[in-house]
Design an enzyme around this catalytic site. Structure first.
Site, PDB file in Angstrom:
ATOM      1  CE  LYS A  13      -4.305  -2.012   1.240  1.00 16.01           C
ATOM      2  NZ  LYS A  13      -5.406  -2.204   2.162  1.00 16.01           N
ATOM      3  NE  ARG A  53      -7.492  -8.473  -0.017  1.00 18.76           N
ATOM      4  CZ  ARG A  53      -7.045  -7.660  -0.960  1.00 18.76           C
ATOM      5  NH1 ARG A  53      -6.096  -6.778  -0.701  1.00 18.76           N
ATOM      6  NH2 ARG A  53      -7.546  -7.720  -2.187  1.00 18.76           N
TER       7      ARG A  53
HETATM    8  C1  9MG Z   1     -10.030  -5.727  -1.272  1.00 21.46           C
HETATM    9  N1  9MG Z   1      -9.074  -5.145  -0.336  1.00 21.46           N
HETATM   10  C2  9MG Z   1      -8.073  -4.264  -0.635  1.00 21.46           C
HETATM   11  N2  9MG Z   1      -7.411  -3.943   0.491  1.00 21.46           N
HETATM   12  C3  9MG Z   1      -8.002  -4.625   1.501  1.00 21.46           C
HETATM   13  C4  9MG Z   1      -7.783  -4.704   2.877  1.00 21.46           C
HETATM   14  O1  9MG Z   1      -6.848  -3.979   3.475  1.00 21.46           O
HETATM   15  N3  9MG Z   1      -8.561  -5.502   3.606  1.00 21.46           N
HETATM   16  C5  9MG Z   1      -9.557  -6.225   3.032  1.00 21.46           C
HETATM   17  N4  9MG Z   1     -10.315  -7.009   3.819  1.00 21.46           N
HETATM   18  N5  9MG Z   1      -9.822  -6.190   1.712  1.00 21.46           N
HETATM   19  C6  9MG Z   1      -9.051  -5.399   0.976  1.00 21.46           C
END
Ligand code: 9MG
Length: 346
Positions: free
Chosen positions: A287, A322
């Site tokens: 990010k 994730r």
């Molecule tokens: C789809 N998506 C993109 N970034 C995300 C994040 O930080 N958490 C979750 N649950 N989905 C995300």
């Protein structure tokens, strides 16, 4: 409103010490906490840091919630941190050489992620990057469902990343095991009902605004409390609608309507969310906040910063991460677990 007492677990560590407790069943343990006494959500809470043994009478229920092991989520034990791999089925991620995407490559990547140690693969057909344009429902279904179906048919636990009820329903029918919704089931009037009907576990994420607008001057008076309150409210709504707590997980939504300072505070204070009683998911992978802390203009160059965020989350008891870089994250977590437990994890 009656007084409300919250506890931010502090003094996190791995090696047991007298009087400490496992955070959400462990591995991290906590031996102190910042108590927050609130007399209404609009008022500044009274804050006081204490050892667990010195907490006021009446904090027992909260300590129990913070401490008890979490139920399995989507059939996965939550006692150790786990990795969810990201598959964005979009033309920019899986171009077929033109302006379409190649679902065969997305399926191969999902299988490779599982081989590298992912326990879940999150399939999404709509970019949620700041400023990204929405895609039509038909296009989102066309991108995601064949990939969900092919992976589920090969025994992969698939999570569907969508804010649309029709995609949730189609993905469930195709074999998806989890719904991951960045709008916490508020983005579509039918989402909550569909989530109940599918019986699938759901990840509820916090976002301020929409992906189109969210990074235009996000504001909070206290980001960690506001995110916690929002998620507490969504958990309550989901449970009222018929989704039990053991089918829910929460996510602070790093980068979704948050400044750099908001993201850093949310990661630092992740422990507060354990008071909600369900597993936590953290998505910080590649990010842009990482590039605000260290030069890494291209998302691909943000692996070291992404790993640092995973380890910070693991130290705060996050159960699911994730990530784009599955093998690297699994390795980092394995080494962290072994080192931080003083060899007990080996
Ligand atoms: C789809 N998506 C993109 N970034 C995300 C994040 O930080 N958490 C979750 N649950 N989905 C995300």
């Amino acid at each position: 409103m009656s007084d409300e007492f919250l506890l931010q677990p502090l003094a996190l560590h791995r090696i047991p010490q007298p009087g400490d407790l496992p955070l959400a069943g462990g591995p991290p343990r906590y031996s102190a906490g910042e108590g927050l006494l609130r007399q209404g959500k609009s008022q500044e809470p009274l804050r006081e840091t204490r050892l667990l043994s010195d907490l006021p009478f009446g904090a027992d229920g909260l300590l129990k919630t913070l401490t008890r092991p979490r139920a399995d989520f989507a059939g996965l034990a939550t006692s150790q941190p786990r990795v969810m791999g990201i598959i964005n089925v979009t033309p920019d991620s899986f171009s077929d050489g033109g302006d379409r995407f190649d679902s065969g490559r997305a399926i191969e990547q999902g299988l490779a992620m599982v081989a590298a140690g992912a326990c879940l693969v999150d399939v999404g057909g709509e970019s949620t990057r700041p400023g990204a344009e929405a895609v039509s429902l038909a296009e989102e279904l066309h991108r995601t469902i064949p990939v969900v179906q092919a992976l589920a048919d090969q025994g992969v636990r698939v999570s569907i990343d969508t804010r649309h009820a029709a995609v949730m329903a189609a993905a469930a029918a195709a074999g998806a095991a989890v719904i991951n919704d960045i709008t916490a089931l508020t983005g579509d009037p039918d989402s909550l009902r569909v989530a109940v009907e599918t019986g699938l576990p759901v990840v509820l994420m916090h976002m301020q605004g929409t992906p189109q607008t969210m990074q235009r001057n996000p504001r909070y008076s206290d980001v960690s409390l506001e995110v916690r309150d929002y998620l507490a409210d969504r958990l309550a709504r989901c449970q009222e609608a018929g989704i039990p707590l053991d089918r829910l997980a929460v996510d602070p939504g790093i980068g979704f309507g948050k400044s750099l300072a908001h993201n850093l505070e949310l990661i630092d204070r992740l422990g507060l969310l354990h008071g909600l009683g369900c597993p936590l998911l953290l998505g910080a992978s590649r990010k842009s906040f990482i590039s605000r802390l260290a030069p890494a203009a291209r998302p691909k160059d943000r692996l070291p910063g992404s790993l640092a965020a995973v380890l910070a989350g693991a130290a705060r008891g996050v159960q699911f991460f994730r990530v784009h870089d599955v093998a690297e994250t699994v390795q980092a977590l394995q080494v962290w677990q072994a080192m931080d437990s003083g060899g007990q994890a080996c």
